[in-house]
Design a protein around this motif. Structure first.
Motif, PDB file in Angstrom:
ATOM      1  N   PRO A  85       2.146  20.299  -6.211  1.00 44.95           N
ATOM      2  CA  PRO A  85       0.796  19.775  -5.926  1.00 44.95           C
ATOM      3  C   PRO A  85       0.681  18.290  -6.280  1.00 44.95           C
ATOM      4  N   ALA A  86       1.026  17.436  -5.328  1.00 44.94           N
ATOM      5  CA  ALA A  86       0.975  15.990  -5.530  1.00 44.94           C
ATOM      6  C   ALA A  86      -0.452  15.473  -5.417  1.00 44.94           C
ATOM      7  N   SER A 110      -9.353  25.726  -5.053  1.00 46.04           N
ATOM      8  CA  SER A 110      -8.016  25.496  -5.583  1.00 46.04           C
ATOM      9  C   SER A 110      -7.284  26.820  -5.675  1.00 46.04           C
ATOM     10  N   ALA A 111      -5.962  26.744  -5.737  1.00 46.04           N
ATOM     11  CA  ALA A 111      -5.134  27.955  -5.736  1.00 46.04           C
ATOM     12  C   ALA A 111      -3.766  27.617  -6.313  1.00 46.04           C
ATOM     13  N   PRO A 112      -2.978  28.637  -6.663  1.00 45.28           N
ATOM     14  CA  PRO A 112      -1.656  28.378  -7.242  1.00 45.28           C
ATOM     15  C   PRO A 112      -0.589  27.981  -6.228  1.00 45.28           C
ATOM     16  N   ASP A 113      -0.875  28.057  -4.928  1.00 43.38           N
ATOM     17  CA  ASP A 113       0.095  27.632  -3.922  1.00 43.38           C
ATOM     18  C   ASP A 113      -0.642  26.913  -2.795  1.00 43.38           C
ATOM     19  N   TRP A 114       0.102  26.090  -2.035  1.00 45.91           N
ATOM     20  CA  TRP A 114      -0.514  25.261  -1.014  1.00 45.91           C
ATOM     21  C   TRP A 114      -1.039  26.054   0.181  1.00 45.91           C
ATOM     22  N   PRO A 115      -0.323  27.068   0.685  1.00 43.38           N
ATOM     23  CA  PRO A 115      -0.898  27.820   1.807  1.00 43.38           C
ATOM     24  C   PRO A 115      -2.258  28.431   1.481  1.00 43.38           C
ATOM     25  N   THR A 116      -2.407  28.977   0.279  1.00 39.19           N
ATOM     26  CA  THR A 116      -3.682  29.583  -0.105  1.00 39.19           C
ATOM     27  C   THR A 116      -4.763  28.518  -0.254  1.00 39.19           C
ATOM     28  N   ALA A 117      -4.419  27.402  -0.899  1.00 43.07           N
ATOM     29  CA  ALA A 117      -5.403  26.346  -1.108  1.00 43.07           C
ATOM     30  C   ALA A 117      -5.848  25.729   0.219  1.00 43.07           C
ATOM     31  N   GLY A 164      -1.975  18.365  -3.422  1.00 35.87           N
ATOM     32  CA  GLY A 164      -1.385  19.127  -2.325  1.00 35.87           C
ATOM     33  C   GLY A 164      -0.182  18.429  -1.738  1.00 35.87           C
ATOM     34  N   ASP A 165      -0.063  18.491  -0.435  1.00 33.95           N
ATOM     35  CA  ASP A 165       1.064  17.917   0.284  1.00 33.95           C
ATOM     36  C   ASP A 165       0.927  16.395   0.326  1.00 33.95           C
ATOM     37  N   PRO A 166       1.896  15.653  -0.213  1.00 34.59           N
ATOM     38  CA  PRO A 166       1.775  14.186  -0.162  1.00 34.59           C
ATOM     39  C   PRO A 166       1.732  13.638   1.252  1.00 34.59           C
ATOM     40  N   LEU A 167       2.247  14.384   2.233  1.00 33.50           N
ATOM     41  CA  LEU A 167       2.188  13.937   3.622  1.00 33.50           C
ATOM     42  C   LEU A 167       0.755  13.806   4.126  1.00 33.50           C
ATOM     43  N   ALA A 168      -0.163  14.549   3.529  1.00 33.54           N
ATOM     44  CA  ALA A 168      -1.563  14.466   3.960  1.00 33.54           C
ATOM     45  C   ALA A 168      -2.111  13.055   3.806  1.00 33.54           C
ATOM     46  N   GLU A 169      -1.508  12.258   2.917  1.00 31.79           N
ATOM     47  CA  GLU A 169      -1.965  10.884   2.724  1.00 31.79           C
ATOM     48  C   GLU A 169      -1.869  10.086   4.021  1.00 31.79           C
ATOM     49  N   LEU A 170      -0.851  10.384   4.840  1.00 35.30           N
ATOM     50  CA  LEU A 170      -0.679   9.657   6.094  1.00 35.30           C
ATOM     51  C   LEU A 170      -1.839   9.901   7.045  1.00 35.30           C
ATOM     52  N   VAL A 171      -2.474  11.054   6.938  1.00 34.31           N
ATOM     53  CA  VAL A 171      -3.611  11.385   7.804  1.00 34.31           C
ATOM     54  C   VAL A 171      -4.857  10.622   7.361  1.00 34.31           C
ATOM     55  N   LEU A 178       0.835  -1.199   0.000  1.00 26.06           N
ATOM     56  CA  LEU A 178       0.000   0.000   0.000  1.00 26.06           C
ATOM     57  C   LEU A 178       0.874   1.255   0.000  1.00 26.06           C
ATOM     58  N   GLY A 179       1.930   1.250   0.801  1.00 25.67           N
ATOM     59  CA  GLY A 179       2.847   2.385   0.814  1.00 25.67           C
ATOM     60  C   GLY A 179       3.458   2.630  -0.554  1.00 25.67           C
ATOM     61  N   GLU A 180       3.827   1.565  -1.248  1.00 25.01           N
ATOM     62  CA  GLU A 180       4.394   1.698  -2.594  1.00 25.01           C
ATOM     63  C   GLU A 180       3.389   2.356  -3.540  1.00 25.01           C
ATOM     64  N   ASP A 181       2.157   1.863  -3.518  1.00 22.75           N
ATOM     65  CA  ASP A 181       1.144   2.407  -4.434  1.00 22.75           C
ATOM     66  C   ASP A 181       0.855   3.877  -4.145  1.00 22.75           C
ATOM     67  N   LEU A 182       0.761   4.233  -2.875  1.00 14.30           N
ATOM     68  CA  LEU A 182       0.466   5.625  -2.529  1.00 14.30           C
ATOM     69  C   LEU A 182       1.632   6.538  -2.907  1.00 14.30           C
ATOM     70  N   ALA A 183       2.846   6.043  -2.786  1.00 14.01           N
ATOM     71  CA  ALA A 183       4.005   6.836  -3.214  1.00 14.01           C
ATOM     72  C   ALA A 183       3.980   7.043  -4.727  1.00 14.01           C
ATOM     73  N   ARG A 184       3.589   6.011  -5.465  1.00 19.26           N
ATOM     74  CA  ARG A 184       3.491   6.158  -6.924  1.00 19.26           C
ATOM     75  C   ARG A 184       2.412   7.198  -7.283  1.00 19.26           C
ATOM     76  N   ILE A 185       1.290   7.118  -6.599  1.00 21.23           N
ATOM     77  CA  ILE A 185       0.212   8.066  -6.853  1.00 21.23           C
ATOM     78  C   ILE A 185       0.685   9.490  -6.602  1.00 21.23           C
ATOM     79  N   ALA A 186       1.489   9.673  -5.567  1.00 22.17           N
ATOM     80  CA  ALA A 186       1.969  11.010  -5.207  1.00 22.17           C
ATOM     81  C   ALA A 186       2.979  11.567  -6.197  1.00 22.17           C
ATOM     82  N   THR A 187       3.456  10.743  -7.129  1.00 22.61           N
ATOM     83  CA  THR A 187       4.356  11.274  -8.153  1.00 22.61           C
ATOM     84  C   THR A 187       3.611  12.101  -9.198  1.00 22.61           C
ATOM     85  N   VAL A 188       2.290  11.982  -9.220  1.00 23.15           N
ATOM     86  CA  VAL A 188       1.482  12.787 -10.153  1.00 23.15           C
ATOM     87  C   VAL A 188       1.451  14.238  -9.663  1.00 23.15           C
TER      88      VAL A 188
END
Length: 343
Positions: free
Chosen positions: A217-218, A167-174, A253-260, A142-152
C-alpha cells in the motif's frame, strides 16, 4: 464532527470569527494576523492566505459543515491532507509543513488545518511562461518527488480516514470498496452513469487478478495535476518546483494510480521526462499489460468521481455540460481499453 461525537450548534459569522481568532492565537503565539485573503481553486474545503505580523505567510484550510453534501470518500479530508503532508515531508518531497490540525468536535464546528505557504504560483497559472526546457526539468523533478512519496508504505489499502470506511487489508478489496462507494454516491445524488451500475461495480471482480498484482500500500497523492503543483523562479532565473499542495485526496494503494491523478485528461505514462524522474528513484516502474489494465480502471474511477461530484459541488452552465460529456466519453474509452487488453 468526529465519529461518535455529538453535533454542536453552528455559530453565526461573528462567533465563528471569534473562534477562529482564538484558535490561531493559541497556535501562533505572539504573532497576529494582519491580513487574510481567500484563495481560489478549492472545490471542497475553503482556504485563506494569512499574512502575519512577524512576516510569515500561512494557509488556513477549513472543511465545510458535516451536514454539507459530499461524496463518501470525502469524510475527514483535512485529516488526510495533514497525514499526507507529514509523511511525504519525511521522504524529502516538497510539501507544505503542517503547523496544526484540529478535527471537528464539541466547540469546533468544522475541521481545520494550518499549513506553511509555498511561495510561487501554480503550474497551470504559469504554463504560458514555461519554455520546453523549463517544463522538461520540472516534470523530471515532479516525477522524482512522487516516486519518493510512493516509497511510504501505509498500514492498510484505501482511504486512511476511518470515517470513510474505505480501507482493507488488500488492494482488490479496497479498490472495490472505493469504486462501489462512488457508484452509491451516484445513486444518492441521482447522477446518470454512462454504463450500467452493475457492470461498473463488477470491474474489480473481472480484473481482480490484475489488482492483486499490487502487493504494497504505497502513498498516492492522486490529485497532482498542474493546479496542485507550485513552481517559482528568482527574477529571470530558471523555474524550480516549490512543492505539491492539496494532499486531501491521498490514499494508500497502487503507486501507478499517481499517473492518473497527474493528468486526468490524458496519459502521464507517455511523458518521458516525468517517467525519467520517477525511474531515477524507482527504476523498477513497469508498464506491462497488468499495469495498463489497472491504469484504465483508475481512469474509470476518477472520471466517475469527477462526474458525480458535480452535483454536490453544484456545478452549472457550460462547465457542467462539458464535464458530463467528457466523463461519459472517458469511461467508455477506458472500458474499450480494458476489453482490448483482456483480449
Amino acid at each position: 464532527m468526529t465519529a461518535g461525537s455529538a453535533p454542536s450548534p453552528s455559530p453565526g459569522p461573528g462567533k465563528a470569527d471569534e473562534l477562529a481568532a482564538e484558535r490561531l492565537r493559541h497556535v501562533l503565539g505572539p504573532a497576529t494576523v494582519v491580513r487574510g485573503t481567500a484563495l481560489s481553486g478549492g472545490l471542497h474545503n475553503s482556504a485563506r492566505l494569512l499574512e502575519l505580523s512577524d512576516g510569515r505567510r500561512l494557509v488556513l484550510k477549513t472543511a465545510p459543515p458535516a451536514s454539507s453534501p459530499a461524496l463518501a470518500h470525502e469524510r475527514g479530508l483535512l485529516g488526510t491532507e495533514a497525514l499526507f503532508h507529514r509523511i511525504a515531508a519525511r521522504t524529502g518531497a516538497r510539501v507544505p509543513t503542517v503547523l496544526h490540525h484540529e478535527p471537528a468536535g464539541p466547540g469546533t464546528p468544522a475541521d481545520w488545518l494550518l499549513l506553511s505557504y509555498l511561495e510561487g504560483t501554480t503550474w497551470d497559472a504559469a504554463r504560458d511562461r514555461l519554455t520546453s526546457p523549463d517544463r522538461a526539468a520540472l516534470r523530471r523533478r515532479l516525477g522524482e518527488d512522487l516516486a519518493r512519496i510512493a516509497t511510504v508504505t501505509g498500514p492498510a489499502y484505501g482511504y486512511p480516514q476511518p470515517a470513510a470506511g474505505l480501507s482493507a487489508p488488500d488492494w482488490p478489496t479496497a479498490f472495490t470498496a472505493m469504486l462501489r462507494a462512488v457508484l452509491a454516491d451516484a445513486g444518492r445524488f441521482d447522477v446518470e452513469l454512462p454504463a450500467p451500475t452493475g457492470f461498473l461495480a463488477g470491474l474489480p471482480v473481472r480484473f481482480g487478478h490484475r489488482l492483486a498484482e499490487v502487493r504494497r500500500p504505497a502513498l498516492v497523492h492522486f490529485d497532482a495535476w498542474e493546479g496542485n503543483v507550485v513552481v517559482d523562479r528568482t527574477a529571470s532565473g530558471p523555474w524550480h518546483l516549490s512543492g505539491l499542495i492539496d494532499g486531501e485526496r491521498a490514499f494508500f494503494g497502487d503507486p501507478l494510480a499517481e499517473l492518473v491523478g497527474l493528468d486526468p485528461l490524458g496519459a502521464a505514462e507517455d511523458d518521458a521526462d516525468l517517467l525519467a524522474g520517477y525511474r531515477s528513484v524507482t527504476p523498477a516502474l513497469t508498464l506491462d499489460t497488468g499495469a495498463r489494465v489497472r491504469l484504465a480502471l483508475y481512469r474509470v474511477y476518477l472520471a466517475l468521481v469527477m462526474r458525480v461530484e458535480s452535483v454536490p459541488r453544484a456545478y452549472g452552465g457550460d462547465h457542467a455540460v462539458r464535464l458530463d460529456g467528457w466523463s461519459a466519453d472517458r469511461v467508455m474509452e477506458q472500458l474499450a481499453v480494458l476489453d482490448a487488453l483482456e483480449a
